[in-house]
Every structure is written in C-alpha cells, then in structure tokens.
Design an enzyme around this catalytic site. Structure first.
Site, PDB file in Angstrom:
ATOM      1  CD  GLU A  31      20.892 -17.516   2.365  1.00  0.00           C
ATOM      2  OE1 GLU A  31      20.797 -16.258   1.659  1.00  0.00           O
ATOM      3  OE2 GLU A  31      20.584 -18.319   1.752  1.00  0.00           O
ATOM      4  CG  HIS A  32      22.047 -13.663   6.918  1.00  0.00           C
ATOM      5  ND1 HIS A  32      20.864 -12.806   7.697  1.00  0.00           N
ATOM      6  CD2 HIS A  32      21.273 -14.916   6.960  1.00  0.00           C
ATOM      7  CE1 HIS A  32      19.817 -13.438   7.802  1.00  0.00           C
ATOM      8  NE2 HIS A  32      20.010 -14.917   7.573  1.00  0.00           N
ATOM      9  CG  ASP A  34      21.886  -9.350   1.241  1.00  0.00           C
ATOM     10  OD1 ASP A  34      22.058  -9.505   2.413  1.00  0.00           O
ATOM     11  OD2 ASP A  34      20.599  -9.221   0.663  1.00  0.00           O
ATOM     12  N   GLY A 118       6.059 -16.861   1.989  1.00  0.00           N
ATOM     13  CA  GLY A 118       6.676 -17.136   3.504  1.00  0.00           C
ATOM     14  C   GLY A 118       7.602 -18.478   3.209  1.00  0.00           C
ATOM     15  CB  ALA A 119       8.267 -20.918   0.613  1.00  0.00           C
ATOM     16  CB  SER A 123       6.434 -14.099  -2.707  1.00  0.00           C
ATOM     17  OG  SER A 123       6.276 -14.229  -1.158  1.00  0.00           O
ATOM     18  CB  SER A 124       7.826  -9.531  -0.005  1.00  0.00           C
ATOM     19  OG  SER A 124       9.156  -9.887   0.425  1.00  0.00           O
ATOM     20  CG  ASP A 168      15.895 -11.549  -1.374  1.00  0.00           C
ATOM     21  OD1 ASP A 168      16.590 -12.084  -1.424  1.00  0.00           O
ATOM     22  OD2 ASP A 168      14.920 -11.397  -0.193  1.00  0.00           O
ATOM     23  CE1 TYR A 218      17.809 -11.052   6.626  1.00  0.00           C
ATOM     24  CE2 TYR A 218      17.671  -8.581   7.095  1.00  0.00           C
ATOM     25  CZ  TYR A 218      18.013  -9.760   6.319  1.00  0.00           C
ATOM     26  OH  TYR A 218      18.549  -9.240   4.997  1.00  0.00           O
TER      27      TYR A 218
END
Ligand code: GAF
Length: 382
Positions: A31-32, A34, A118-119, A123-124, A168, A218
C-alpha cells in the site's frame, strides 16, 4: 444492471449503446508503494462500473448518472472540471484524449454500477477506465490498454486533484479471474499470481466513513516520500525513488534531517520488501504467512504512515486474535473505506454477525460487508 442501463439509455437518447464494464479492485498487500515506484498486488473484483455510450453528430457531451439521477451537458471545446463532481471522471478522460491529439466527436453516456463510492474500492478508476475503453472503441482510436491506464491516472491527477499512483487503473483494466497482479510500478512489467485460497474468502468490511483528510493527506504523504528521496539523492544521484532506497540510506541521510519523514519512508521501503516476500508466500500456498504480513502492514499504515483512522483500526483489532481470520488490514489510500480480510469460509457468517453488532455499538455507524470474487478487467459487455 445491464438491461436497466440499456433501457435508461434508450429512453434518454433513443440510440443503441455500446456497453463497457470496468471493475473495482482490492489490493492484497503493498500500500502506498505505487507512487514510490515499488510493487503492488491488486486484483479486479465482481463489483463494477458500467458505461453505455453512443456517438453524436455534433460536438456535445451528454451524460447521465443513474445513481445520482443527474444529467450533465457540455461542449467538446469547453471541457473543464465540474462542480457536480461525478462528470469529472469522464471529462478528465476526454481532456486527456484531446491533449494527446486524438480526435473525437460528441457522445452520449449513461453511467451506473455497484462499486460503492468512497469505500476505497476504486470506483473512480473504474469510471475512468470504462470511459477510456468505451471512447477508444466508439471512435476507433487504437489506443493500447496500457496507454488508457496512463491516461486514466493523469485524468485523476488533473480533474480530481489526487496525485495517485497507477495501481487502481491498472488493476481495473488488467484484472484476471482468480489471480492477483504483481505489478512493478517502475517498469510496468507485471505477472499474474494465482489466488489459491482454499476455503478462504476475501471479505471486505466497509467502515462507511470517508474522512475529509483523505486526498489532501494522500498528497502530503507523496511529498514526504519525495522529500526523503531528495535528501538521499544529494549524495547518491542515481536514487530516483524509494524503490531504489535501502534502510541504510534512510538511516544515513533522512533520519538526521527529519524523524517524521524518516518514519514515512521506512514504512515504504519495508512494505516493498514485505510485498515481495508475501508473493512468495502466495506462490507456496502459505496463506498464514501472507496473513501475518497483512497485519504488519496495517500496523505500519496506522502507526508509521498514519493513514488509518479509528474505524479501520477498530475493525482490524477486532479480528486480530481470531484464528479464523488469517490476515486483515486497511486497504487503499486510507482515512476510511474498507478493510480487507482473509477469512475461513466456515467462520464468515458468525464473524459478520458479531462485527456488525459491535461496530454499530462502538461507532454508532453501520458496517457493510462484501465477499469479493476476483474477476476480469475492463471489457465490452454489449
Ligand atoms: C489510492 C491511490 F489511488 C493508489 O494509487 C494507491 O496509492 C493507493 O491509494 C494506496 O496504495 O487508492
């Protein structure tokens, strides 16, 4: 979903649409990493965004979002971020296409999906990949999948203001059923690792919170990592990212300058190594060892990288000593969203029941649970 989308499209635009599906993602570990040119281990899931689209004979863009029951219209010659927010993930792609010199005419699009917003399930990125794929197809632009992924990332950077990495979009575009993608974010080489999760499921617990800090913090984390690299680079010019750094280099050149930045950078350097050995665990079917690493990743994200929140910590702590949960951690950018859990099948019902009640009691908020199946990446459905 597809029938409903088709019907809505016909009612709005009286035309036959092309329909593209683009999934959300999970990330097993890494995580973080990329945007630090490290590795990630995501997989596309069975929750997706669908875009129905058709060409128009003029230069107008007509959009409709089923979820919000809202319309948006603009001209191709005047594409800029909208305060309505949701159109930006589509307009950002149009902007990238135009900047890269691709010629398109106006189009109609209806967007729907079941990736919770927002989960932390991207989704974006799914909307961006679906848009790029659909427009590429409609206007026969012959853009490769990798180029579309890069455009989707840039579109998020420019139109949503999040300086995100490539994970993502890559996962949404390149997903493969029953496999995780080990992506090297420096070379963009990747391979598929089979997810042999025998009688174990990937369970997502959604905190249903998204703290306002998420995108600003972020971007701050990203700057902190870059600062650490700058200090090392003064002495070792060939170091271009934390991927190239070692703990020794951090001790020598970052620790004396700033303890907080050191703590952030150390987590990333360790996380990249942890991911590589977690991939070996996965290949050797040692899910226990992989799960232990996930718990350690959570601790680092919470205490060292400081991107967790009380709701995420509560959910991970609640399963930590449960022998049926092999691994758990917060997932994605942080400050809300979901935890990802590897749970023995036979224990899922009891776990969900207990956690739903205790989360509601403690947080005065509902908990939502999804069991994620690993699916294909972006593609045409109709
Ligand atoms: C978000 C970003 F969009 C990704 O690029 C990645 O950095 C992730 O947070 C953290 O691993 O999902």
């Amino acid at each position: 979903m597809i029938e409903k989308l088709s019907k809505t499209f016909h009612e709005k635009f009286s035309a036959e649409p092309l329909i593209v599906r683009s999934p959300g993602r999970v990330n097993i570990i890494g995580e973080h990493t990329d945007y630090n040119n490290g590795f990630v281990l995501p997989a596309a899931i069975d929750k997706a965004i669908y875009i129905a689209a058709s060409k128009r004979n003029d230069d107008e863009i007509h959009l409709h979002a089923v979820d919000f029951n809202e319309d948006f219209t603009c001209n191709l010659s005047y594409v800029k971020p909208s305060e309505q927010h949701w159109p930006n993930y589509i307009l950002g792609i149009v902007d990238q296409l135009q900047k890269s010199g691709y010629s398109i005419s106006g189009f109609n699009a209806v967007v729907d999906g079941d990736v919770p917003v927002g989960a932390g399930l991207s989704s974006s990125a799914a909307v961006e990949c679906a848009t790029a794929f659909a427009l590429n197809e409609l206007f026969d632009l012959k853009i490769s999948k990798l180029e579309m992924v890069k455009m989707a990332q840039l579109s998020e950077n420019v139109f949503a203001g999040l300086q995100c990495g490539i994970m993502d979009m890559f996962a949404s575009m390149f997903g493969k059923p029953e496999h995780a993608i080990r992506l090297d974010c420096r070379s963009l080489e990747y391979d598929y690792i089979p997810l042999h999760l025998d009688k174990i499921k990937i369970v997502l617990f959604n905190t249903n919170v998204k703290h306002s800090l998420s995108s600003s913090e972020y971007n701050v984390r990203r700057q902190q990592c870059e600062q650490g690299v700058t200090w090392i680079k003064e002495h070792h010019p060939h170091i271009n990212s934390l991927r190239d750094a070692t703990l020794n280099l951090l001790d020598e050149f970052v620790l004396p300058k700033d303890k907080l930045i050191y703590k952030r950078c150390r987590f990333i350097v360790e996380e990249i190594q942890r991911l590589l050995s977690a991939c070996e665990n996965l290949k050797n079917n040692n899910i226990q060892a992989l799960g232990e690493k996930m718990f350690r990743t959570h601790e680092g994200l919470s205490q060292e990288y400081e991107v967790s929140c009380k709701e995420l910590d509560f959910l991970v702590n609640a399963v930590k000593n449960n022998p049926s949960v092999l691994g758990a951690r917060m997932m994605g950018g942080g400050f809300g969203g979901c935890t990802i859990n590897l749970v023995k099948e036979e224990a899922i019902d009891g776990l969900v029941e207990g956690l739903t009640a205790s989360y509601q009691r403690e947080m005065d908020f509902p908990l939502t649970t999804y069991i994620a199946q690993i699916e294909n990446g972006t593609g045409i459905v109709k």
